[in-house]
Design an enzyme around this catalytic site. Structure first.
Site, PDB file in Angstrom:
ATOM      1  N   GLU A   1      -3.809 -47.745   8.035  1.00 16.39           N
ATOM      2  CA  GLU A   1      -2.409 -47.285   8.124  1.00 16.39           C
ATOM      3  C   GLU A   1      -2.329 -45.776   8.355  1.00 16.39           C
ATOM      4  O   GLU A   1      -1.479 -45.314   9.121  1.00 16.39           O
ATOM      5  CB  GLU A   1      -1.626 -47.686   6.868  1.00 16.39           C
ATOM      6  CG  GLU A   1      -1.510 -49.182   6.627  1.00 16.39           C
ATOM      7  CD  GLU A   1      -1.048 -49.986   7.842  1.00 16.39           C
ATOM      8  OE1 GLU A   1      -0.226 -49.481   8.623  1.00 16.39           O
ATOM      9  OE2 GLU A   1      -1.537 -51.109   8.024  1.00 16.39           O
TER      10      GLU A   1
ATOM     11  N   CYS B   1      -4.064 -56.224  13.239  1.00 15.87           N
ATOM     12  CA  CYS B   1      -2.945 -55.291  13.214  1.00 15.87           C
ATOM     13  C   CYS B   1      -1.731 -56.013  13.788  1.00 15.87           C
ATOM     14  O   CYS B   1      -1.866 -56.734  14.784  1.00 15.87           O
ATOM     15  CB  CYS B   1      -3.290 -54.077  14.074  1.00 15.87           C
ATOM     16  SG  CYS B   1      -1.957 -52.886  14.173  1.00 15.87           S
TER      17      CYS B   1
HETATM   18 NI    NI Z   1      -2.045 -51.808  12.220  1.00 18.64          NI
END
Ligand code: NI
Length: 182
Positions: A154, A110
Site C-alpha cells: 500500500e 492488487c
Molecule cells: Ni494494490
C-alpha cells in the site's frame, strides 16, 4: 457502496502519481472514502457478500486507487476466522524494516491489477510503520509476514508503484532462493 468499477485499473496513469501528504483536519470526503474502502474490503473477504455484490477479494486499498492522490490507505486483515482488524494510516512512513526478505508464494494481488501475474515480489518480513490516524494522532504499527507485505504494497501505491513493477521482467522468479516464501 464502492463498486469494482470505482477502483482504477493499472492502465490508468494517475496510479503512477506520487500522492501528497494529508493536511489535518481531514476533509469529510476523505473520511467518507475511508469508510467506503473499509466496507468494500470487509465485504470482499466475506464469501456471501463477495458473491452477492460481485466483489474481488482484497486486503488493502490506497486512496490513489480511487483516483485520490493523497497519502492514506486502508488494510483489512483477517487475523483469525471472520475476525477483521482494520488499519487506516495517514501519511505513513516505514521507519524500520527487517533484513529478512519474504515473498508471497501464491503471488501478490492488487485490486487494480485485473490479471494473474506470476513472479517474486521481495518484501521485508517485518516493518515498523509510523503515521497518523484519521484524527491526526501519531500511531506506530509493527507488522510481520502477510500484514507486513500489505503495508509495503500500500505504501508503494502512494509512491506510484504497483507490485508488478517489482517483478524482474526477464526472469520473474529470479533469486527466489534468497527469500522466504510465505
Ligand atoms: Ni494494490
Amino acid at each position: 457502496m464502492l463498486k469494482n468499477k470505482d477502483i482504477l485499473d493499472e492502465n490508468k496513469k494517475i496510479l503512477r502519481t506520487k500522492s501528497t501528504d494529508v493536511i489535518f483536519p481531514m476533509k469529510q470526503d476523505d473520511l467518507n472514502n475511508i469508510n467506503l474502502m473499509i466496507e468494500y474490503l470487509i465485504n470482499s473477504q466475506i464469501e456471501d457478500m463477495c458473491q452477492k455484490y460481485k466483489l474481488r477479494p482484497g486486503m488493502g486499498l490506497a486512496a490513489i486507487q480511487l483516483g485520490i492522490p493523497k497519502r492514506y490507505f486502508v488494510i483489512v486483515h483477517e487475523a483469525e476466522d471472520s475476525k477483521f482488524t482494520n488499519y487506516v494510516i495517514v501519511n505513513p512512513q516505514i521507519i524500520s524494516a527487517s533484513d529478512e526478505m519474504i515473498y508471497v508464494d501464491s503471488g501478490e494481488g492488487c485490486l487494480s491489477v485485473n490479471r494473474n501475474v506470476e513472479g517474486i515480489v521481495p518484501r521485508h518480513a517485518r516493518v515498523t510503520v509510523e503515521g497518523f490516524n484519521i484524527d491526526g494522532k501519531k500511531i506506530k504499527i509493527r507488522a510481520r509476514e502477510e500484514l507486513a507485505v500489505a503495508f509495503q504494497h500500500e505504501i508503494d501505491h502512494l509512491n506510484g508503484i504497483i507490485f508488478t513493477d517489482l517483478i524482474d521482467k526477464e526472469d520473474p522468479f529470479k533469486d527466489m532462493n534468497k527469500y522466504r516464501a510465505i
